[in-house]
Structures are given as C-alpha cells and as structure tokens.
Design a protein around this motif. Structure first.
Motif, short mmCIF file in Angstrom:
data_model
loop_
_atom_site.label_atom_id
_atom_site.label_comp_id
_atom_site.label_asym_id
_atom_site.label_seq_id
_atom_site.Cartn_x
_atom_site.Cartn_y
_atom_site.Cartn_z
N VAL A 46 12.27 -2.14 15.82
CA VAL A 46 11.88 -2.96 14.67
C VAL A 46 10.85 -3.98 15.14
O VAL A 46 11.04 -4.65 16.16
N VAL B 172 9.15 -7.46 15.02
CA VAL B 172 9.52 -8.82 14.63
C VAL B 172 8.30 -9.70 14.85
O VAL B 172 7.88 -9.89 15.98
N THR C 190 12.49 -4.88 18.66
CA THR C 190 13.87 -4.76 19.10
C THR C 190 14.00 -3.65 20.14
O THR C 190 13.30 -2.65 20.08
N TYR D 247 16.50 -8.53 20.07
CA TYR D 247 15.16 -9.00 20.37
C TYR D 247 15.25 -10.44 20.86
O TYR D 247 16.27 -11.10 20.70
N PHE E 142 10.44 -8.78 9.64
CA PHE E 142 11.05 -7.64 10.33
C PHE E 142 10.61 -6.38 9.59
O PHE E 142 10.76 -6.28 8.36
N SER F 249 10.64 -3.96 4.52
CA SER F 249 10.46 -5.16 5.35
C SER F 249 11.37 -6.27 4.85
O SER F 249 11.71 -6.33 3.66
#
Length: 123
Positions: free
Chosen positions: A9, A11, A22, A28, A41, A48
């Motif tokens: 993911v 970030v 992540t 993360y 995210f 999102s």
C-alpha cells in the motif's frame, strides 16, 4: 480476507512527494516532525483512504486504516505475448519506461527505490 494486512500500500503525506509503502506484514513507518499531517493510502484494487494524524514530540504515533475493495470494470482487454523472463520474478526494465511509469513520486526511479522488498517464504 477482510481485515488482513495488505502489503504494497502506498502511504503518502498529502501535499508532498514524501511517503513509503507497507511491507509484507502490512506495516509502514514514517519519520515526521511534530505536527498534524494528512496521509493518503492507496493500492491497486482498493479505494484510496485519507486520514489525518498528529505527531507529538518524543512519542510514536500509530495510524491504522482499512481499505475497501474496489472493482473497476473494463470494456475490453488485450493481452500481447512476449518472451518469458529468464527466471521467475526477474524482469528487464527499460529506463525510458521507468521514467513514464505512473507513480506518486516525481521520478520513476525513486518509486523503484521505495518499493518494499519482497522475498518468498519457504514452505
């Protein structure tokens, strides 16, 4: 599986090109100065999510989010064949293609550097 950790993911700190991804365990880490931040995210196949976090001096702040599954319907898909890689998981990447790669970063090479390392687990 709903509620399972999601690797890969993106970030991002809104309004900047600073961010991370992540890892395989869905975790993360960002090191940010004291202040309030809005984080975005995003992951392929998921909607999102935007959330805010307040970072305090000399303390660790935790922000967990849940991404909802998202289905995108396409009218047509064409798959073109090409040579198979020499080894599974190893691909040749043309530098010109990397520069045109859509990423949340200003340059594609930085996106490659921030991609989490993935190693298959032995069974």
């Amino acid at each position: 599986m709903q509620g399972a950790p999601l690797p890969g993911v993106t970030v991002l700190v809104e309004g900047t090109d600073f961010g991370t991804a992540t890892g395989p365990d869905g975790n993360y880490r960002l090191e940010l100065p004291t202040g309030r931040y809005t984080l975005r995210f995003s992951a392929v196949g998921f909607s999102s999510e935007v959330d805010s976090v307040v970072v305090s001096k000399d303390s660790e702040t935790r922000l967990d989010v849940t991404l909802a599954s998202s289905v995108l319907e396409m009218e047509e898909l064409m798959v073109a064949g090409g040579p198979a890689p020499d080894r599974p998981g190893v691909y040749k990447v043309d530098p010109a293609d990397v520069q045109d790669m859509p990423t949340p970063f200003k340059d594609g090479f930085r996106a490659l550097k921030t991609t989490p390392e993935w190693r298959p687990t032995a069974n």
